[in-house]
Design an enzyme around this catalytic site. Structure first.
Site: not given
Ligand code: DGJ
Length: 725
Positions: A531, A611
């Protein structure tokens, strides 16, 4: 002048919007317009006047005119008791036990610069402010309505201060930061609901003749509802239509009501949660409600979001890191959970260094007797046995790799099994005579107490001072219940939820001011406190504990309506994913995590050579694009909630010189149709290069771009860097 007052009318103008208020002939403050910019025009002709609305109630002074009904008038700050039966902005209990309140204009003041709200996070920067004071002489109450206008951002903020100027104590039962009446119109409510590991999911519902409520009574803004929500005309889409964004600069309980009345007007109120709220206001005291932020866009949601993003980056988030690049990090949580040693962390850091990572973050489990989540919260003392030496020694090893070091805290909590709880059982929220409710086996510290704030400040500071720590993840992992503080008189216990937030904000203020060079990341079980209040202190927040790239599409999509990409923590994790068990390609995990503050959350030592090569390439690519990702304008090209099974978004530099397009297929059908997208934000007059080919900006925006063809496999994705020639 952005704010003007003439003929009893206030005009607040931003670049593209106008907000108009008027003191009516009875001295009440009416809301006449918020929306597209209009010249200084008296809009009171829009009011419901001269009509005898049967079965309505009117104030005494117009009793015989019967043509002035508060229930049918657009009021700026509605009260109870004088015939407006819609949602009030304020409810109080007068000294005589009654709740009637009738606010009239008293005076106003125009102020250069942005008003401040001491003790509360709030916007700052270049703005003009207005204070309108309303009064009820019978109650002895004055209400200041504060407004600030951020002209270029199309942002208007509001706040409310209630003052007891009488002689007797009154009790506030509800104080909202804003109320806004729309005289007419059809609206959809768009809000962001969810739960842990599925936060801020987009939901759109028509507003009918009833009350719709969103809010939180969990002591945090919550995973369930976000304080940011939108009212839009039903046809509004990303680049077309009227929409209004509302949000609150607050991280605790909140309350938003949206109500369509019998006369088809719509009222929106937003502010502190009021289920158990009360605040004792003695003579001479005042109460300040948190700030609300508004924006209006006549051009759909993309513009509205961009207005909020710019406001957060330039006028709300005060960290020195808000508008800078951030380190690419490796967090050990999903790599090891509690099962790590100092040696293991150094191994992970070595593997991370090899793929270009800048920082190692040591998550939960480094302190006290914390070998699982049942114990030790509150004991912020390094477990040297577990780390195989001092924290300083570990940090030096990480720094020797030319990497930064970050650390995890959950300061607001205490475990029953901890030294802190044994020493200060009265610091935890528990109600005498009742067993406390447990969440993750932990209790809340009463942050309303200054001694608790000060203890945490000292303890956290001691760790941060002890060595070269450059990042803090501030976590918070349960909702708050059993609010009790034995030092507060019983008639003031309803103040505790807000007092907690004031205490937390004081602590944040002290810690972040003392350590301005530390990058703080907010977290509340992932996105339970995402928020504007948190973003004031912390430029980034861990968006969700869900790191599944496909689930993240919806979570990050919803989050993007109010919060900038630069505020969203987003990491590449292992496959199959720990939260969903789903397998996704590494490319797709990278593409999704790159729209945020990018990092890794897996055991890098276990990656294959291929990877590792891919990770090096993507880390380098992210670093190359980070400035664009953080400062560009964000466009949602498709929605993950649509049935098309394609989610696409684009970030375009404000000077239109470059752009990044990302597309993820959430389902694949045989012999698939091509994916065409019309791009956004480019210069129609310019040529752009994509993968060595030249396209005109006008064609890319008005005809389209073929982003995928004959795609196969599980959750394939593509990313395109677009550069002006
Ligand atoms: C919840 C956070 O969201 C996770 O990332 C992790 O930090 C855990 N808490 C640790 O307890």
């Amino acid at each position: 002048m952005a704010i003007k007052f003439d003929k009893q009318t206030f005009q607040l103008h931003t670049k593209n919007t106008t907000y108009q208020l008027q003191i009516d002939t009875h001295g009440r403050l009416m809301h006449l317009h918020y929306g597209k910019k209009i010249e200084d025009t008296d809009l009171s002709y829009m009011l419901d006047e001269g009509i005898d609305r049967s079965y309505n109630i009117n104030p005494y002074e117009v009793a015989f005119e019967s043509n002035y009904f508060l229930n049918a008038l657009p009021q700026e700050y509605p009260t109870l008791g004088y015939g407006d039966f819609r949602t009030p902005a304020i409810i109080l209990k007068n000294a005589d036990g009654t709740t009637a309140l009738d606010l009239h204009y008293k005076e106003h003041e125009l102020v250069e610069g942005k008003y401040e709200l001491p003790g509360l996070p709030a916007t700052f920067g270049e703005a003009e402010s207005l204070k309108i004071t309303l009064e009820d002489t019978a109650s002895g109450i004055e209400v200041d309505l504060l407004y600030a206008v951020f002209v270029d951002k199309d942002i208007i903020t509001r706040a409310t201060i209630v003052r007891n100027v009488g002689y007797e104590t009154i009790t506030l039962k509800k104080v909202q930061s804003l109320s806004m009446d729309f005289l007419y119109g059809e609206f959809d409510l768009i809000h962001f609901q969810g739960h842990h590991v599925a936060e801020r999911l987009y939901e759109r519902t028509p507003i009918g003749h009833h009350l719709q409520h969103i809010g939180s009574n969990r002591g945090i803004s919550s995973h369930q509802h976000n304080p940011g929500f939108i009212l839009a005309n039903p046809g509004t889409i990303e680049n077309f239509g009227d929409c209004y964004g509302f949000n609150l600069v607050y991280s605790g309980n909140f309350n938003a009501n949206i109500e369509k009345s019998e006369t088809d007007s719509t009222r929106v109120t937003l502010g502190l949660g009021d289920d158990t709220f009360s605040w004792k206001l003695e003579a001479g005291q005042s109460f300040t409600a948190p700030e609300a932020v508004l924006s209006y866009s006549a051009n759909g949601f993309a513009q509205l979001s961009q207005n909020f993003h710019k406001m957060v980056k330039e006028n709300l988030s005060r960290s020195k890191f808000t508008n800078t690049k951030r380190p690419v990090l490796i967090n050990n949580w999903e790599a090891t959970y509690f099962d790590f040693t100092g040696e293991k962390l150094v191994e992970i850091a070595n593997a991370a260094k090899a793929i270009g990572v800048d920082m190692l973050v040591m998550d939960d489990g480094w302190f006290g007797n914390r070998f699982d989540d049942n114990r030790a919260l509150g004991d912020w003392f390094v477990n040297e046995e577990k780390l195989g030496g001092s924290l300083k020694g570990l940090v030096e090893k990480i720094n020797a790799l030319d990497m930064k070091f970050g650390i995890w805290f959950e300061p607001e909590m205490v475990s029953e099994e901890s030294k802190l709880f044994k020493a200060h059982p009265d610091w935890a929220y528990r109600i005498p005579g009742r067993n406390p409710s447990m969440g993750r086996k932990q209790l809340l510290l009463d942050l309303s107490k200054t001694e608790v704030q000060d203890y945490l400040y000292e303890t956290i500071s001691a760790v941060l001072d002890s060595t070269n720590i450059e990042y803090v993840k501030w976590d918070m992992n349960r909702a708050i219940t059993h609010w009790f503080n034995g030092e507060l008189p019983t008639d003031q216990l309803g103040e505790l939820q807000h007092r907690y937030m004031l205490g937390l904000y004081r602590l944040f203020d002290k810690v972040t001011s003392r350590f301005p060079n530390i990058l703080f990341e907010g977290c509340a079980g992932g996105g339970g406190r995402f928020d504007l209040g948190m973003l004031y202190y912390q430029p980034q927040i861990w968006t969700s504990d869900n790191t599944d790239a496909i689930n993240r599409l919806k979570i990050q999509y919803g989050t993007s309506f109010f919060y900038p990409i630069s505020s969203m923590g987003s990491h590449v994790s292992v496959t199959p994913n720990h939260q969903t068990g789903r397998s996704t390609p590494l490319d797709t995990r990278f593409h999704v995590a790159m729209s945020g503050t990018f990092g890794y959350e897996l055991d890098l030592t276990k990656m294959s050579t291929k990877e590792k090569e891919d990770s090096s390439r993507y880390t380098a690519l992210y670093k190359q694009y980070q400035q664009l990702i953080f400062s560009g304008d964000y466009y949602r090209l498709t929605s993950p909630f649509d049935t098309k099974q394609i989610t696409a978004w684009q970030i375009t530099a404000q000077d239109q010189s470059e752009s990044l397009l990302t597309v993820v297929a959430t389902d694949v059908i045989g012999n698939s149709p091509n994916i065409y997208l019309k791009l956004q934000g480019l210069d129609e007059q310019a040529d752009y290069e994509i993968n060595g080919k030249t396209y005109s900006g006008s064609a890319l925006m008005n005809v389209g771009f073929k982003a995928m063809q004959q795609y196969t496999g599980n959750f394939p994705s593509a990313q395109f860097y677009i550069k002006r020639k």
